[in-house]
Design a protein around this motif. Structure first.
Motif, PDB file in Angstrom:
ATOM      1  N   ALA A  26      15.897   4.161  14.805  1.00 45.78           N
ATOM      2  CA  ALA A  26      15.605   2.973  14.170  1.00 45.78           C
ATOM      3  C   ALA A  26      16.730   1.851  13.784  1.00 45.78           C
ATOM      4  O   ALA A  26      16.469   0.656  14.231  1.00 45.78           O
ATOM      5  CB  ALA A  26      14.700   3.339  13.086  1.00 45.78           C
ATOM      6  N   MET A  27      17.834   2.469  13.528  1.00 46.22           N
ATOM      7  CA  MET A  27      19.070   1.800  13.347  1.00 46.22           C
ATOM      8  C   MET A  27      19.547   0.886  14.469  1.00 46.22           C
ATOM      9  O   MET A  27      19.911  -0.080  14.475  1.00 46.22           O
ATOM     10  CB  MET A  27      19.982   2.584  12.777  1.00 46.22           C
ATOM     11  N   LYS A  28      19.584   1.522  15.668  1.00 47.26           N
ATOM     12  CA  LYS A  28      19.887   0.807  16.888  1.00 47.26           C
ATOM     13  C   LYS A  28      18.890  -0.297  17.200  1.00 47.26           C
ATOM     14  O   LYS A  28      19.424  -0.987  17.995  1.00 47.26           O
ATOM     15  CB  LYS A  28      19.999   2.101  18.005  1.00 47.26           C
ATOM     16  N   LEU A  29      17.818  -0.140  16.991  1.00 47.13           N
ATOM     17  CA  LEU A  29      16.816  -1.132  17.352  1.00 47.13           C
ATOM     18  C   LEU A  29      16.972  -2.833  17.037  1.00 47.13           C
ATOM     19  O   LEU A  29      16.713  -3.536  17.464  1.00 47.13           O
ATOM     20  CB  LEU A  29      15.378  -0.811  17.037  1.00 47.13           C
ATOM     21  N   GLY A  30      17.864  -2.824  15.435  1.00 45.88           N
ATOM     22  CA  GLY A  30      18.004  -3.941  15.262  1.00 45.88           C
ATOM     23  C   GLY A  30      16.780  -4.886  14.834  1.00 45.88           C
ATOM     24  O   GLY A  30      16.831  -6.242  14.619  1.00 45.88           O
ATOM     25  N   VAL A  31      15.492  -4.183  14.581  1.00 46.58           N
ATOM     26  CA  VAL A  31      14.386  -4.661  14.351  1.00 46.58           C
ATOM     27  C   VAL A  31      13.817  -4.090  12.972  1.00 46.58           C
ATOM     28  O   VAL A  31      13.774  -2.866  12.937  1.00 46.58           O
ATOM     29  CB  VAL A  31      13.419  -4.616  15.340  1.00 46.58           C
ATOM     30  N   PRO A  32      13.397  -4.654  11.912  1.00 56.19           N
ATOM     31  CA  PRO A  32      13.052  -3.941  10.615  1.00 56.19           C
ATOM     32  C   PRO A  32      11.838  -3.335  10.953  1.00 56.19           C
ATOM     33  O   PRO A  32      10.684  -4.012  11.393  1.00 56.19           O
ATOM     34  CB  PRO A  32      12.980  -5.112   9.748  1.00 56.19           C
ATOM     35  N   VAL A  33      11.772  -2.111  10.931  1.00 54.59           N
ATOM     36  CA  VAL A  33      10.394  -1.387  11.081  1.00 54.59           C
ATOM     37  C   VAL A  33      10.054  -0.496   9.920  1.00 54.59           C
ATOM     38  O   VAL A  33      11.196   0.137   9.396  1.00 54.59           O
ATOM     39  CB  VAL A  33      10.578  -0.291  12.407  1.00 54.59           C
ATOM     40  N   LYS A  34       8.901  -0.397   9.515  1.00 55.43           N
ATOM     41  CA  LYS A  34       8.603   0.465   8.278  1.00 55.43           C
ATOM     42  C   LYS A  34       7.631   1.560   8.860  1.00 55.43           C
ATOM     43  O   LYS A  34       7.089   1.418   9.976  1.00 55.43           O
ATOM     44  CB  LYS A  34       7.720  -0.362   7.284  1.00 55.43           C
ATOM     45  N   ILE A  35       7.561   2.605   8.021  1.00 50.68           N
ATOM     46  CA  ILE A  35       6.803   3.771   8.591  1.00 50.68           C
ATOM     47  C   ILE A  35       6.050   4.291   7.273  1.00 50.68           C
ATOM     48  O   ILE A  35       6.634   4.279   6.149  1.00 50.68           O
ATOM     49  CB  ILE A  35       7.900   5.018   9.306  1.00 50.68           C
ATOM     50  N   ARG A  36       4.970   4.701   7.447  1.00 51.11           N
ATOM     51  CA  ARG A  36       4.141   5.428   6.351  1.00 51.11           C
ATOM     52  C   ARG A  36       3.097   6.522   6.843  1.00 51.11           C
ATOM     53  O   ARG A  36       2.924   6.520   7.884  1.00 51.11           O
ATOM     54  CB  ARG A  36       2.997   4.011   5.354  1.00 51.11           C
ATOM     55  N   VAL A  37       2.915   7.222   5.731  1.00 48.85           N
ATOM     56  CA  VAL A  37       1.498   8.518   6.133  1.00 48.85           C
ATOM     57  C   VAL A  37       0.300   7.829   5.499  1.00 48.85           C
ATOM     58  O   VAL A  37       0.193   7.361   4.281  1.00 48.85           O
ATOM     59  CB  VAL A  37       2.064   9.598   5.640  1.00 48.85           C
ATOM     60  N   GLY A  38      -0.640   7.860   6.273  1.00 48.65           N
ATOM     61  CA  GLY A  38      -2.034   7.257   5.615  1.00 48.65           C
ATOM     62  C   GLY A  38      -1.950   6.075   5.131  1.00 48.65           C
ATOM     63  O   GLY A  38      -1.169   4.947   5.799  1.00 48.65           O
ATOM     64  N   SER A  39      -2.412   5.677   3.848  1.00 50.09           N
ATOM     65  CA  SER A  39      -2.399   4.632   3.171  1.00 50.09           C
ATOM     66  C   SER A  39      -1.315   4.315   1.866  1.00 50.09           C
ATOM     67  O   SER A  39      -1.573   3.675   1.291  1.00 50.09           O
ATOM     68  CB  SER A  39      -3.877   4.166   2.395  1.00 50.09           C
ATOM     69  N   GLY A  40      -0.384   5.321   2.351  1.00 46.74           N
ATOM     70  CA  GLY A  40       0.653   5.668   1.255  1.00 46.74           C
ATOM     71  C   GLY A  40       1.822   4.514   1.407  1.00 46.74           C
ATOM     72  O   GLY A  40       1.706   3.634   2.169  1.00 46.74           O
ATOM     73  N   LYS A  41       2.855   4.674   0.541  1.00 49.96           N
ATOM     74  CA  LYS A  41       3.857   3.783   0.475  1.00 49.96           C
ATOM     75  C   LYS A  41       4.648   3.636   1.793  1.00 49.96           C
ATOM     76  O   LYS A  41       4.968   4.684   2.424  1.00 49.96           O
ATOM     77  CB  LYS A  41       4.671   4.158  -0.619  1.00 49.96           C
ATOM     78  N   GLU A  42       4.984   2.424   2.298  1.00 50.23           N
ATOM     79  CA  GLU A  42       5.744   2.147   3.404  1.00 50.23           C
ATOM     80  C   GLU A  42       7.430   2.318   3.030  1.00 50.23           C
ATOM     81  O   GLU A  42       7.710   1.831   2.021  1.00 50.23           O
ATOM     82  CB  GLU A  42       5.707   0.766   3.850  1.00 50.23           C
ATOM     83  N   VAL A  43       8.131   2.967   3.895  1.00 46.28           N
ATOM     84  CA  VAL A  43       9.575   3.175   3.521  1.00 46.28           C
ATOM     85  C   VAL A  43      10.162   2.415   4.955  1.00 46.28           C
ATOM     86  O   VAL A  43       9.428   2.406   6.050  1.00 46.28           O
ATOM     87  CB  VAL A  43       9.820   4.661   3.491  1.00 46.28           C
ATOM     88  N   ALA A  45      12.356   2.466   8.302  1.00 46.84           N
ATOM     89  CA  ALA A  45      12.276   3.570   9.230  1.00 46.84           C
ATOM     90  C   ALA A  45      13.644   3.843   9.360  1.00 46.84           C
ATOM     91  O   ALA A  45      14.227   4.973  10.026  1.00 46.84           O
ATOM     92  CB  ALA A  45      11.689   3.242  10.543  1.00 46.84           C
ATOM     93  N   ASN A  46      14.782   2.977   9.049  1.00 48.92           N
ATOM     94  CA  ASN A  46      16.275   3.281   9.079  1.00 48.92           C
ATOM     95  C   ASN A  46      16.563   4.077   7.853  1.00 48.92           C
ATOM     96  O   ASN A  46      18.114   3.878   7.783  1.00 48.92           O
ATOM     97  CB  ASN A  46      17.015   2.040   9.503  1.00 48.92           C
ATOM     98  N   SER A  47      15.840   4.398   6.998  1.00 50.33           N
ATOM     99  CA  SER A  47      16.520   5.101   5.761  1.00 50.33           C
ATOM    100  C   SER A  47      16.036   6.619   5.920  1.00 50.33           C
ATOM    101  O   SER A  47      15.086   6.981   5.936  1.00 50.33           O
ATOM    102  CB  SER A  47      15.643   4.589   4.653  1.00 50.33           C
ATOM    103  N   MET A  48      17.188   7.400   5.804  1.00 49.48           N
ATOM    104  CA  MET A  48      17.045   9.052   5.983  1.00 49.48           C
ATOM    105  C   MET A  48      16.054   9.526   4.622  1.00 49.48           C
ATOM    106  O   MET A  48      15.286  10.052   5.047  1.00 49.48           O
ATOM    107  CB  MET A  48      18.375   9.450   6.069  1.00 49.48           C
TER     108      MET A  48
END
Length: 92
Positions: A26-43, A45-48
């Protein structure tokens, strides 16, 4: 906003090595990406810590999101393909 939903294939889920490989990609992509499980909080993708906090186990469906556009779509495709593989396997 573009989105992809994918099931986590890694036997250990998004913990330890699989999470590290995902975050590094995710860090190498240079594009902000978010990840979430279900309808939960997005975090980010480049944050361990963010990725680990999701508690995603094998088979958990996660949703990736990025800004619309070719770069966002390509980033989502790459990260979704990564999650669909068993990142604990020796050839990962």
């Amino acid at each position: 906003m573009a989105e992809r939903t994918v099931a986590v294939a890694a036997q250990a889920g998004l913990h330890a090595r699989p999470a590290k490989l995902f975050v590094q990609a995710a860090m190498k992509l240079g594009v902000p990406v978010k990840i979430r499980v279900g309808s939960g909080k997005e975090v980010p993708a480049n944050s361990m810590l963010g990725v680990l906090s999701l508690g995603a186990v094998q088979g958990t469906e996660v949703t990736l999101s990025a800004a619309d556009g070719p770069d966002g779509e390509a980033a989502l495709d790459a990260l979704a393909a990564l999650l669909a593989r068993d990142l604990d396997a020796a050839d990962a």
